[in-house]
Design a protein around this motif. Structure first.
Motif, PDB file in Angstrom:
ATOM      1  N   THR A 234       0.846  -1.238  -0.054  1.00  0.00           N
ATOM      2  CA  THR A 234       0.010  -0.055   0.185  1.00  0.00           C
ATOM      3  C   THR A 234       1.074   1.278   0.140  1.00  0.00           C
ATOM      4  O   THR A 234       1.857   1.370   0.593  1.00  0.00           O
ATOM      5  CB  THR A 234      -1.080   0.114   1.390  1.00  0.00           C
ATOM      6  N   TYR A 235       0.550   2.304  -0.667  1.00  0.00           N
ATOM      7  CA  TYR A 235       1.325   3.445  -1.022  1.00  0.00           C
ATOM      8  C   TYR A 235       0.820   4.633  -0.800  1.00  0.00           C
ATOM      9  O   TYR A 235      -0.738   4.745  -0.761  1.00  0.00           O
ATOM     10  CB  TYR A 235       1.869   3.484  -2.262  1.00  0.00           C
ATOM     11  N   ARG A 236       1.436   5.676  -0.294  1.00  0.00           N
ATOM     12  CA  ARG A 236       0.803   7.148  -0.365  1.00  0.00           C
ATOM     13  C   ARG A 236       1.841   7.848  -1.129  1.00  0.00           C
ATOM     14  O   ARG A 236       3.007   7.468  -0.939  1.00  0.00           O
ATOM     15  CB  ARG A 236       0.503   7.498   0.881  1.00  0.00           C
ATOM     16  N   ASN A 237       1.528   9.121  -1.338  1.00  0.00           N
ATOM     17  CA  ASN A 237       2.580  10.045  -1.750  1.00  0.00           C
ATOM     18  C   ASN A 237       3.138  10.879  -0.448  1.00  0.00           C
ATOM     19  O   ASN A 237       2.123  11.141   0.286  1.00  0.00           O
ATOM     20  CB  ASN A 237       1.974  10.967  -2.809  1.00  0.00           C
ATOM     21  N   VAL A 238       4.361  11.198  -0.265  1.00  0.00           N
ATOM     22  CA  VAL A 238       4.672  11.812   0.778  1.00  0.00           C
ATOM     23  C   VAL A 238       6.018  12.713   0.727  1.00  0.00           C
ATOM     24  O   VAL A 238       6.575  12.646  -0.166  1.00  0.00           O
ATOM     25  CB  VAL A 238       5.104  10.651   1.968  1.00  0.00           C
ATOM     26  N   THR A 239       5.967  13.841   1.164  1.00  0.00           N
ATOM     27  CA  THR A 239       6.931  14.841   1.200  1.00  0.00           C
ATOM     28  C   THR A 239       8.036  14.293   2.182  1.00  0.00           C
ATOM     29  O   THR A 239       7.664  13.714   3.241  1.00  0.00           O
ATOM     30  CB  THR A 239       6.758  16.239   1.422  1.00  0.00           C
ATOM     31  N   GLY A 240       9.263  14.848   2.180  1.00  0.00           N
ATOM     32  CA  GLY A 240      10.109  14.515   2.994  1.00  0.00           C
ATOM     33  C   GLY A 240       9.814  14.957   4.650  1.00  0.00           C
ATOM     34  O   GLY A 240      10.038  14.317   5.496  1.00  0.00           O
ATOM     35  N   ASN A 241       9.256  16.258   4.481  1.00  0.00           N
ATOM     36  CA  ASN A 241       9.133  16.843   5.926  1.00  0.00           C
ATOM     37  C   ASN A 241       7.848  16.125   6.688  1.00  0.00           C
ATOM     38  O   ASN A 241       7.959  15.806   7.867  1.00  0.00           O
ATOM     39  CB  ASN A 241       8.811  18.341   5.814  1.00  0.00           C
ATOM     40  N   VAL A 242       6.826  15.628   5.843  1.00  0.00           N
ATOM     41  CA  VAL A 242       5.977  14.884   6.391  1.00  0.00           C
ATOM     42  C   VAL A 242       6.294  13.373   6.875  1.00  0.00           C
ATOM     43  O   VAL A 242       5.961  12.966   7.804  1.00  0.00           O
ATOM     44  CB  VAL A 242       4.630  14.509   5.555  1.00  0.00           C
ATOM     45  N   ALA A 243       7.275  12.711   5.997  1.00  0.00           N
ATOM     46  CA  ALA A 243       7.889  11.664   6.337  1.00  0.00           C
ATOM     47  C   ALA A 243       8.780  11.661   7.492  1.00  0.00           C
ATOM     48  O   ALA A 243       8.530  10.605   8.301  1.00  0.00           O
ATOM     49  CB  ALA A 243       8.458  11.046   4.995  1.00  0.00           C
ATOM     50  N   LEU A 244       9.480  12.684   7.683  1.00  0.00           N
ATOM     51  CA  LEU A 244      10.266  12.787   8.774  1.00  0.00           C
ATOM     52  C   LEU A 244       9.252  13.067  10.242  1.00  0.00           C
ATOM     53  O   LEU A 244       9.517  12.490  11.103  1.00  0.00           O
ATOM     54  CB  LEU A 244      11.011  14.073   8.787  1.00  0.00           C
ATOM     55  N   TRP A 415       5.314   6.394  -1.389  1.00  0.00           N
ATOM     56  CA  TRP A 415       6.075   5.710  -0.331  1.00  0.00           C
ATOM     57  C   TRP A 415       5.121   4.404   0.147  1.00  0.00           C
ATOM     58  O   TRP A 415       4.033   4.457   0.418  1.00  0.00           O
ATOM     59  CB  TRP A 415       6.008   6.692   0.856  1.00  0.00           C
ATOM     60  N   ARG A 416       5.900   3.423   0.154  1.00  0.00           N
ATOM     61  CA  ARG A 416       5.281   2.216   0.410  1.00  0.00           C
ATOM     62  C   ARG A 416       5.157   1.954   1.912  1.00  0.00           C
ATOM     63  O   ARG A 416       6.366   1.878   2.574  1.00  0.00           O
ATOM     64  CB  ARG A 416       6.158   0.877  -0.093  1.00  0.00           C
ATOM     65  N   LEU A 417       4.004   1.893   2.484  1.00  0.00           N
ATOM     66  CA  LEU A 417       3.881   2.086   3.692  1.00  0.00           C
ATOM     67  C   LEU A 417       4.193   1.004   4.611  1.00  0.00           C
ATOM     68  O   LEU A 417       4.196  -0.375   4.166  1.00  0.00           O
ATOM     69  CB  LEU A 417       2.245   2.123   4.054  1.00  0.00           C
ATOM     70  N   PRO A 418       5.321   1.226   5.722  1.00  0.00           N
ATOM     71  CA  PRO A 418       5.734   0.108   6.475  1.00  0.00           C
ATOM     72  C   PRO A 418       4.532  -0.201   7.411  1.00  0.00           C
ATOM     73  O   PRO A 418       3.756   0.520   7.892  1.00  0.00           O
ATOM     74  CB  PRO A 418       6.891   0.845   7.222  1.00  0.00           C
TER      75      PRO A 418
ATOM     76  N   ALA B 358      -0.785   6.113   6.734  1.00  0.00           N
ATOM     77  CA  ALA B 358      -1.210   6.072   5.677  1.00  0.00           C
ATOM     78  C   ALA B 358      -2.170   7.299   5.313  1.00  0.00           C
ATOM     79  O   ALA B 358      -2.274   7.295   4.009  1.00  0.00           O
ATOM     80  CB  ALA B 358      -2.606   4.866   5.799  1.00  0.00           C
ATOM     81  N   GLY B 359      -2.497   8.108   6.080  1.00  0.00           N
ATOM     82  CA  GLY B 359      -3.059   9.448   5.576  1.00  0.00           C
ATOM     83  C   GLY B 359      -4.279   9.172   5.087  1.00  0.00           C
ATOM     84  O   GLY B 359      -5.052   7.991   5.261  1.00  0.00           O
ATOM     85  N   ARG B 360      -4.865   9.988   3.908  1.00  0.00           N
ATOM     86  CA  ARG B 360      -5.981   9.772   3.375  1.00  0.00           C
ATOM     87  C   ARG B 360      -5.967   9.218   2.033  1.00  0.00           C
ATOM     88  O   ARG B 360      -7.000   8.318   1.572  1.00  0.00           O
ATOM     89  CB  ARG B 360      -6.704  11.300   3.294  1.00  0.00           C
ATOM     90  N   ASP B 361      -5.071   9.610   1.314  1.00  0.00           N
ATOM     91  CA  ASP B 361      -4.999   9.016  -0.057  1.00  0.00           C
ATOM     92  C   ASP B 361      -4.078   7.798  -0.273  1.00  0.00           C
ATOM     93  O   ASP B 361      -2.698   8.176  -0.426  1.00  0.00           O
ATOM     94  CB  ASP B 361      -4.560  10.007  -1.330  1.00  0.00           C
ATOM     95  N   THR B 362      -4.406   6.574  -0.119  1.00  0.00           N
ATOM     96  CA  THR B 362      -3.416   5.526  -0.387  1.00  0.00           C
ATOM     97  C   THR B 362      -4.039   4.752  -1.698  1.00  0.00           C
ATOM     98  O   THR B 362      -5.072   5.009  -2.042  1.00  0.00           O
ATOM     99  CB  THR B 362      -3.365   4.557   0.601  1.00  0.00           C
ATOM    100  N   TRP B 363      -2.793   4.019  -2.093  1.00  0.00           N
ATOM    101  CA  TRP B 363      -3.332   3.142  -3.371  1.00  0.00           C
ATOM    102  C   TRP B 363      -2.672   1.795  -3.061  1.00  0.00           C
ATOM    103  O   TRP B 363      -1.412   1.806  -2.374  1.00  0.00           O
ATOM    104  CB  TRP B 363      -2.983   3.609  -4.758  1.00  0.00           C
TER     105      TRP B 363
END
Lengths: 632, 367
Positions: A234-244, A415-418, B358-363
């Motif tokens: 499962t993925y989400r899009n993430v910026t570096g600051n949010v990931a940190l 970002w592949r969620l851990p 995960a937040g709100r938008d995942t795939w």
């Protein structure tokens, strides 16, 4: 359904550019989100001025957002855009130089007025004088069509209607690249939940842009970029600051410690403060301190009390925190210091990226004051590096400096969620009992009696009966922690503190080398945010037939134990850095290897193509045998 | 010297009740009923290394003597200091302690207090540490109203660096770094603290153990930042600067006692207030009785307390002593804990963190 021709592409680089008030960052963010949900791999590069609103329509006021997306793995935001969306003459002028011939330009013709043209030095409109013949220009009256589309919104002023022009542009680009707009629609619905008229206007502008693409004859073809093949998950899009930020929260959770952030706002680190301030539900305490020094001081005070003390900053703030970090070295308490680097010296380039704080992180304090230093290599790696920083800080009772930068902070990628339960076990144990006996055999507590393996001292927090003790910045006697001015003790303690940091190398992964042909004679070594551009450059150099190896350092102090061995295994070692050769200096000094430093300090990430040329030239110089095609 | 401040005095008076929501020690674990600590329990094994005759000795003895009456568990008391002679204080108390860096103690203690409701946190600082290099942290700790007790030892000189003028030295003071006299106008620490809207501001003196103890007691009871200025003699570099206040006869004429509900007076003089709120000292015989200031430390508006603080003069002609201000306000640390508590929905689980990541938008990509 569109009846137009749909053409398949494997990759696209789009740059949205406009005035800093035009909403280009939001437009880019939304397009990115649509693209992520579609399953493309991607990488983004926001680029904006430090001024919140530079004079309208001027070159310094141009804000841009670049997005690279593809049906395969993407390493950088792309060297050159395939499409430029230019919302005014300044955006065109500022970005045209980056645009390869044959690229497309979508221009908002409404803004190409005499006055706006004059502001950026165009005597004649470039739309009329034939100077753009080398590009595919799509002139679209974005503002007036958007305003026209909102004709029925009688309660909105013209100015308010004009503000929806970015949504029109987003709609048009969404049509052009076959992106779904549902995500943006629900985003707008939540953003403007309490302003229904503005919401409807934005939705109408978005749809108008989409429909314009479908109906106008100017766009004969739309494009599709198929989803990339990515690892299952499962993925989400993430910026570096949010990931940190998320990494710090997850690590504190795994460590069983409350997270306390002491921070003073500074670009480009403030988003970490904003993100964590919104996470009180997870027990996160944030304090916006009166200054940088108080931010780190409060964090250290929290650590003394048994919390995970964290402070976030950028280069100038790290300079101000130096003395307190030195105190933390002396107190031997956990502390995580995140430096989101920007161009320096002094105020430098607040919104631009650079990696010139490496030596400051290692040595920017008085006395021998070693700290651990780590650096993330991609936006999503900011999560893993935060967990690693917390592991080191709590295990070794030491400050850890995390060197991210503006490029990673604001750039984003999938970002592949851990799984939280699968993150490293970093549970912390506080001291609860006396750890020694005095001359009379009575139990006593020695705050500086070390763990023989890690050399860490016990973390005995106030409130623990029988372990009352005093710590401070004055040199302490080994074991007892009492004030000591003894020469031999100081020498001993200085070496102990260094040995403790050096010993961290025992628990970090060896430096991995990517050398597919196993016979490369050129090694490219990087650290931090240059990972993407270097990996893309190495890929390109290999595609040209060069044999080249790549290694990337995430631990800068101490280095992985095998670093010297790796460096000595190659004829030529190239180290690209966005500074004047700071890692090169460290590697040369420590390993006596002749490093070739390749540097750029333009406030922007390396261009993969430029780096590939440097690497290819090095490969050619050592390759006596004819170049062979190599499989990747 | 005997001074009646209208406050509970001496050991044996009612201990601070931790169940009282307004108390500065609410939430700090107390000793079991019937058990008590002594001064000896608060004395560390470290040799005290101040100069002979230093006022710090008296303050240390007063604090060590006072702490047992709080009835708190010793391990839940923390002293944090900065740099300077006074900042060696934590080493001599057998509590948890941190001797930090110059000026930063209020910031460090703020982080500790914000995360640990169960601690009684004290800051020990001096005029240079608190008002010069650490001035910013001091005023911000006060405005936030962090539940900290800040003991500011004021000897109007730099001692540890051997005799330079400090931010409380008087204009014209000749020191090693001002051979022709200091040009700086001094801070009045009480005025400064009141300007920062501190909720508890008091002044006392090293040599007056009873007064000092009474002020410490009131500071400990106050929930929020308490700034206690302690006039302290440096026998090496600024000896005798407060001597006139230590002479019984002189003190009686100079010290304006601040006692809740009583006229502010020293000997035959009283403090009167004009229509503009400006306060002056006048002979009682000549004073309009309706204009004599009756002290109200709980007044919401700090203006009267500020006007009192302006009665100071460089020659120590009149010196208000006691509690200038003592008002209840929400503390920063309590409010922070409250925000967190009300945002919380229970123990944070792995699943909660998974959802956060995960937040709100995942795939999902399938194999």
């Amino acid at each position: 359904m569109s009846t137009k021709l749909v053409q398949k592409l494997d990759r696209v680089v789009i740059r949205f550019a406009g005035d800093s008030g035009d909403g280009m960052q939001l437009t880019g963010d939304r397009f990115t989100s649509e693209t992520a949900l579609l399953g493309n791999d991607l990488s983004t590069l926001p680029n904006f001025p430090a001024e919140i609103r530079a004079p309208q329509g001027t070159l310094p006021g141009v804000s841009s957002f670049q997005l690279h997306f593809a049906d395969h793995d993407v390493l950088t935001p792309g060297d050159a855009p395939d499409v430029l969306v230019a919302m005014n003459p300044a955006a065109l002028r500022a970005n045209l130089g980056d645009l390869p011939r044959g690229a497309s330009i979508i221009v908002n013709t409404d803004e190409f007025t005499k006055r706006n043209l004059a502001k950026v030095g165009y005597a004649v409109s470039p739309l009329d004088d034939g100077s753009l013949e080398a590009w595919h220009v799509h002139p679209v009256a974005i503002t007036s069509i958007a305003v026209e589309a909102l004709a029925s919104f009688t309660d909105l002023t013209r100015k308010e209607k004009e503000r929806a022009k970015n949504m029109f542009a987003l709609g048009l680009l969404s049509w052009l690249y076959t992106r779904p707009t549902e995500g943006t629609e629900s985003f707008l619905k939540s953003k403007f939940a309490d302003r229904p008229e503005i919401l409807e206007a934005n939705l109408a502008a978005l749809r108008a842009g989409y429909n314009y693409g479908e109906t106008t004859e100017d766009f004969a073809v739309s494009y599709e970029v198929a989803p990339a093949t990515m690892r299952e998950g499962t993925y989400r899009n993430v910026t570096g600051n949010v990931a940190l930020s998320l990494g710090l929260v997850a690590a504190a959770h795994r460590a069983g410690l409350p997270l306390f952030l002491g921070s003073y706002p500074i670009t480009p680190a403030s988003d970490i403060l904003h993100t964590l301030a919104g996470l009180k539900r997870y027990g996160v305490a944030t304090m916006q301190a009166e200054d940088e020094i108080a931010g780190v001081g409060a964090a250290l005070g929290a650590s003394f009390g048994g919390a995970l003390g964290v402070t976030t900053t950028s280069g100038p703030g790290l300079a101000l925190k130096a003395e307190t970090i030195g105190l933390a070295v002396s107190l031997e308490l956990p502390l995580v210091v995140c430096d989101i680097q920007r161009g320096g010296p002094s105020t430098g380039l607040p919104t631009k990226t650079e990696q010139a704080d490496l030596l400051q992180a290692l040595f920017g304090r008085n006395g021998e004051s070693p700290v651990a230093v780590v650096a993330p290599s991609t936006p999503s790696d900011c999560f893993d590096i935060a967990v690693e920083a917390v592991r080191i800080a709590t295990t070794y009772r030491t400050p850890v400096i995390v060197l991210s930068d503006g490029y990673l902070a604001n750039g984003s990628e999938p970002w592949r969620l851990p799984r939280t339960a699968e993150l490293p076990d970093i549970a912390v144990e506080f001291a609860t009992e006396p750890n020694a006996v005095d001359a009379k055999g009575a139990p006593v507590f020695h705050p500086y009696l070390r763990d023989p393996e890690t050399l860490a001292r016990p973390w005995a927090v106030p409130g623990t009966p029988g372990l009352e003790h005093r710590v401070g910045g004055i040199e302490k006697a080994d074991v007892t922690g009492n004030i000591s001015y003894d020469p031999d003790n100081h020498d001993h303690m200085t070496r102990l503190r260094q040995a403790k940091i050096d010993g961290i190398a025992d628990t970090i992964a060896p430096l991995a080398v990517d050398d597919p042909t196993r016979d490369a004679e050129v090694l490219v070594v990087g650290w931090g945010s240059t990972y993407g551009p270097i990996a893309a450059a190495v890929r390109e150099a290999r595609a040209r037939g060069g044999r080249v190896a790549q290694a990337h350092l995430r631990h800068l102090n101490p280095f992985p134990a095998n670093t010297g061995e790796v460096l000595r295994g190659y004829q030529r070692v190239i180290v690209p850095e966005m500074n004047l050769g700071q890692l090169s200096m460290l590697l040369r000094a420590k390993y006596l290897v002749d490093i070739e430093s390749h540097t750029s300090v333009r406030g922007l990430p390396f261009q993969a193509g430029d780096l590939a040329d440097v690497i290819s030239a090095a490969v050619a110089s050592v390759s006596h045998a004819p170049l062979k095609e190599t499989a990747q | 010297m005997t001074t009646d401040l209208g406050m509970p005095s001496g050991p044996g008076s009612a201990p601070v009740d931790s169940r009282d929501a307004a108390s500065g020690t609410t939430g700090v674990p107390r000793l079991a009923d019937g058990t008590a600590l002594t001064k000896k329990d608060f004395t560390s094994d470290q040799e005290v290394r101040w100069c002979p005759g230093c006022g710090d000795y008296a303050i240390l003895a007063a604090v060590q003597g006072f702490l047992p009456e709080l009835g708190l568990k010793r391990e839940n008391i923390v002293f944090v200091s900065g740099i300077g002679c006074s900042s060696r204080f934590p080493y001599y108390l057998d509590t948890y302690g941190m001797h930090s860096i110059h000026g930063r103690a209020p910031a460090i203690a703020t982080g500790l207090t914000a995360t640990r409701e169960d601690l009684s946190v004290w800051v020990v600082t001096g005029d240079g540490d608190a008002l010069s290099i650490g001035g910013n942290h001091l005023i911000h700790a006060l405005r936030r109203n962090v539940n900290l007790k800040i003991l500011l030892f004021n000897n109007e000189i730099y001692g540890l660096t051997k005799g330079q003028y400090s931010p409380t030295s008087h204009v014209g003071q000749v020191t090693k770094s001002s051979p022709l006299g200091s040009l700086d106008r001094p801070f009045n620490p009480v005025s400064l603290a009141l300007g920062a809207e501190a909720t508890f501001v008091a002044r006392t003196m090293d040599s007056d153990r009873q007064h000092l103890t009474a002020v410490l007691r009131a500071a400990a009871e106050h929930r929020g930042s308490a700034l206690v200025e302690i006039y302290q003699n440096c026998p090496i570099f600024n000896d005798g600067v407060f001597d006139v206040l230590k002479d019984r006869t002189e003190a009686a004429a100079r010290i304006l006692h601040l006692t809740d509900g009583e006229e502010v007076a020293a000997g035959d003089t009283v403090v009167v207030r004009d229509d503009q709120g400006v306060m002056t000292v006048a002979p009682r015989a000549e004073a309009d009785p309706t204009r004599i200031v009756v002290h109200d430390p709980a007044a919401d508006d700090p203006s009267a307390a500020f006007a009192l603080s302006r009665l100071d003069s460089p020659d120590l002609g009149h010196v208000p002593m006691g509690i200038f201000r003592n008002v209840a306000r929400p503390t920063y640390d309590d409010s922070l804990r409250e925000q967190i508590a009300s945002a919380r929905t229970g123990e944070v689980t792995d699943a909660d963190i998974d959802a956060l990541l995960a937040g709100r938008d995942t795939w999902t990509v399938r194999a």
